[in-house]
Design a protein around this motif. Structure first.
Motif, PDB file in Angstrom:
ATOM      1  N   SER A 323       0.837  -1.208   0.000  1.00 43.28           N
ATOM      2  CA  SER A 323       0.000   0.000   0.000  1.00 43.28           C
ATOM      3  C   SER A 323       0.863   1.246   0.000  1.00 43.28           C
ATOM      4  CB  SER A 323      -0.906   0.001   1.232  1.00 43.28           C
ATOM      5  OG  SER A 323      -0.142   0.123   2.416  1.00 43.28           O
ATOM      6  N   ARG A 324       0.249   2.375  -0.357  1.00 45.80           N
ATOM      7  CA  ARG A 324       0.945   3.664  -0.382  1.00 45.80           C
ATOM      8  C   ARG A 324       0.929   4.353   0.974  1.00 45.80           C
ATOM      9  NH1 ARG A 324       4.083   4.357  -4.993  1.00 45.80           N
ATOM     10  NH2 ARG A 324       3.083   3.180  -6.672  1.00 45.80           N
ATOM     11  N   GLU A 325       0.306   3.751   1.962  1.00 43.49           N
ATOM     12  CA  GLU A 325       0.295   4.306   3.319  1.00 43.49           C
ATOM     13  C   GLU A 325       1.241   3.462   4.169  1.00 43.49           C
ATOM     14  OE1 GLU A 325      -1.074   6.973   4.477  1.00 43.49           O
ATOM     15  OE2 GLU A 325      -1.968   7.491   2.549  1.00 43.49           O
ATOM     16  N   SER A 327       3.619   1.874   7.070  1.00 45.05           N
ATOM     17  CA  SER A 327       3.610   1.771   8.525  1.00 45.05           C
ATOM     18  C   SER A 327       4.934   2.304   9.082  1.00 45.05           C
ATOM     19  CB  SER A 327       3.414   0.311   8.947  1.00 45.05           C
ATOM     20  OG  SER A 327       4.479  -0.487   8.448  1.00 45.05           O
ATOM     21  N   ALA A 346       6.305   3.359  -1.773  1.00 46.20           N
ATOM     22  CA  ALA A 346       6.056   4.578  -0.997  1.00 46.20           C
ATOM     23  C   ALA A 346       7.353   5.320  -0.696  1.00 46.20           C
ATOM     24  CB  ALA A 346       5.336   4.220   0.302  1.00 46.20           C
ATOM     25  N   GLN A 350       8.349   9.161  -1.841  1.00 46.84           N
ATOM     26  CA  GLN A 350       8.763  10.193  -0.884  1.00 46.84           C
ATOM     27  C   GLN A 350      10.148  10.735  -1.227  1.00 46.84           C
ATOM     28  OE1 GLN A 350       6.894  11.572   1.375  1.00 46.84           O
ATOM     29  NE2 GLN A 350       5.171  10.188   0.988  1.00 46.84           N
ATOM     30  N   LEU A 451       7.162  11.757   8.665  1.00 49.07           N
ATOM     31  CA  LEU A 451       6.572  10.433   8.511  1.00 49.07           C
ATOM     32  C   LEU A 451       6.955   9.520   9.672  1.00 49.07           C
ATOM     33  CD1 LEU A 451       7.011   9.653   4.709  1.00 49.07           C
ATOM     34  CD2 LEU A 451       4.861   9.797   5.948  1.00 49.07           C
ATOM     35  N   ARG A 455       4.057   8.438  12.721  1.00 47.87           N
ATOM     36  CA  ARG A 455       3.672   7.058  13.012  1.00 47.87           C
ATOM     37  C   ARG A 455       3.879   6.733  14.484  1.00 47.87           C
ATOM     38  NH1 ARG A 455       0.409   6.202   8.978  1.00 47.87           N
ATOM     39  NH2 ARG A 455       1.354   6.921   7.026  1.00 47.87           N
ATOM     40  N   GLN A 458       1.045   8.874  16.595  1.00 49.45           N
ATOM     41  CA  GLN A 458      -0.371   8.712  16.261  1.00 49.45           C
ATOM     42  C   GLN A 458      -1.180   8.082  17.397  1.00 49.45           C
ATOM     43  OE1 GLN A 458      -0.999   6.555  12.690  1.00 49.45           O
ATOM     44  NE2 GLN A 458      -3.157   7.070  12.561  1.00 49.45           N
TER      45      GLN A 458
END
Length: 493
Positions: A323-325, A327, A346, A350, A451, A455, A458
């Motif tokens: 995924s592009r999100e 962890s 990803a 970036q 980023l 993480r 959050q």
């Protein structure tokens, strides 16, 4: 004393005047240098110059040296005096203190005389071990003026690979010499550092400069002399090449080597030069650190969330990895190396975003284009190779990249018959450029740090938001209850 020196020369070394064709030139230059330094006989005055916050000891100006040469050597043309002074500087007898270009200028540039210990007539053909010791000393001295240049850092890395088995001994020698240097006076230490640097500027010059110590065809005859002992820069005779280990002594009678034998030996030695030697302990440490670093990213070794796709039929883990999100675990992995960052879609996005902010995204786009070229069908390779050339390397290209001359020439030659790997040299150069320059700044940039921290923060931020909402609700309820109680008391009274 003279007889003793003669006997000693007959045993270990030959007379320098017979050994070196250049010794006549050295003797003439040394005679001029001796006269220049003799202030009582009309030489150039050696003085200490005051700078902004410090003093520069034992220097003369280039104009004073040129004037002395014109006056005392009967030179009419100043250009001839400058040329003679530049020849003297090229052999290391005088050197500038501001830079390391061994030429003489007719202006206020400050120069210093070389110590007789480092004259070419006294220090012949220094060994690579001496150069390695010198570079190690420079890395131990934390001063801006003693920082290694790019070519010196490359030489140090190459010498470390070549002397991997005895690098600890070289490092110990450099460490001991640094301790001795620190006991000297500050001014004396500054002079000695500059003289030693000038010596290596002569014997290991900057790439592109002429090496005045290279051997010509007449000097090569000395290599056939079995009694000749090379002098080391630090005064230790290096005769290890003439001593054979008992393991390498053959019991067979020696025969004259043929041309084929010499060619085989040259091929074997070239292969040995390219081998990368490391201690077993260093290899084991590297393997253990690599394993510790990547153990949490191996689904077969560590437990993963939400489930292990190798054991169950649930592929959610692989979907999350693609995924592009990203962890926090994936973002932290980008900091291991540039290769890991480019493997992750990803991370690649970036890094490209960061390069665009620095106006250098053409480097990564070129690297990705070459990677795509390697996976193209063969019929599309020639046309795609020309498109990459027109976009990144042609004259007036819209996204021109910074490529060195060697890689550019190799790439232009490869494109005469384009293939999948025509851009291999250029791609490797651009990758090293990104790895050494842009990648380090990317890890320190706000893009990566935000980023990484986002993480981590959050869950805490969510908990803090819940706690704040609960506190507001409690206050509002408390206020309403207090207001109702006051109203009831007023009505009852």
């Amino acid at each position: 004393m003279a007889e003793g020196s003669k006997d000693q020369g007959g045993v270990g070394t030959m007379d320098p005047e017979e050994d070196s064709p250049n010794m006549i030139v050295y003797r003439k230059i040394e005679d001029i240098i001796t006269r220049i330094q003799d202030e009582k006989a009309g030489g150039v005055a050696i003085r200490t110059v005051k700078s902004f916050l410090s003093k520069i000891p034992s220097v003369v100006s280039g104009a004073d040296i040129v004037q002395w040469l014109i006056k005392n050597l009967s030179i009419e043309d100043p250009a001839e005096a400058i040329h003679l002074g530049s020849l003297i500087a090229a052999h290391g007898y005088i050197f500038p203190i501001s830079d390391h270009v061994l030429t003489l200028k007719d202006d206020g540039t400050l120069y210093r005389f070389q110590s007789p210990y480092f004259w070419p007539s006294n220090c012949w053909e220094p060994e690579n071990t001496d150069y390695a010791i010198y570079l190690c000393k420079r890395t131990m001295q934390n001063k801006a003026r003693l920082e290694l240049a790019d070519y010196e850092a490359e030489n140090l890395a190459r010498l470390q690979r070549a002397f991997a088995r005895k690098w600890e001994f070289i490092f110990m020698q450099a460490e001991a010499q640094v301790k001795l240097d620190r006991k000297k006076d500050k001014a004396e230490r500054k002079i000695l550092d500059s003289q030693e640097r000038a010596f290596w500027d002569v014997h290991r010059p900057v790439p592109g400069c002429v090496n005045t110590t290279e051997m010509d065809i007449r000097k090569c005859r000395r290599e056939k002399n079995p009694h000749r002992v090379k002098k080391s820069v630090y005064g230790v005779a290096d005769d290890s090449q003439n001593q054979l280990s008992p393991v390498h002594i053959s019991s067979q009678p020696a025969r004259k080597p043929t041309k084929e034998d010499v060619q085989k030996e040259i091929t074997f030695l070239n292969i040995q030069l390219d081998r990368h030697c490391m201690k077993v302990s260093k290899v084991a440490d590297s393997l253990m650190s690599y394993t510790d670093q990547f153990v949490e990213y191996d689904p077969l070794v560590s437990s993963v969330e939400p489930s292990n796709p190798w054991i169950s039929d649930d592929t959610t883990f692989w979907d999350l990895e693609a995924s592009r999100e990203p962890s926090q675990q994936r973002v932290r992995k980008w900091g291991f190396s540039l290769e890991e960052a480019l493997k992750d879609p990803a991370g690649r996005d970036q890094f490209l975003k960061f390069l665009e902010s620095e106006f250098s995204s053409e480097n990564l786009r070129f690297w990705l284009a070459v990677q795509d070229l390697k996976r193209r069908p063969f019929r599309e390779v020639p046309s795609r190779a020309q498109e990459i050339w027109q976009e990144f390397l042609a004259e007036g290209a819209p996204s021109a990249i910074n490529l060195d001359s060697h890689s550019y020439e190799r790439t232009s030659q490869n494109l005469k018959d384009p293939g999948r790997y025509s851009y291999e040299d250029a791609q490797e150069h651009i990758f090293k450029l990104m790895k050494s320059d842009s990648y380090a700044r990317f890890l320190r940039s706000n893009i990566y740090q935000d980023l990484l921290l986002a993480r981590k923060k959050q869950p805490a931020d969510t908990e803090q938001g819940r706690r704040t909402s609960l506190e507001k609700f409690t206050r509002s309820v408390g206020k309403s209850l207090t207001g109702k109680r006051l109203t009831g008391l007023m009505q009852s009274s």
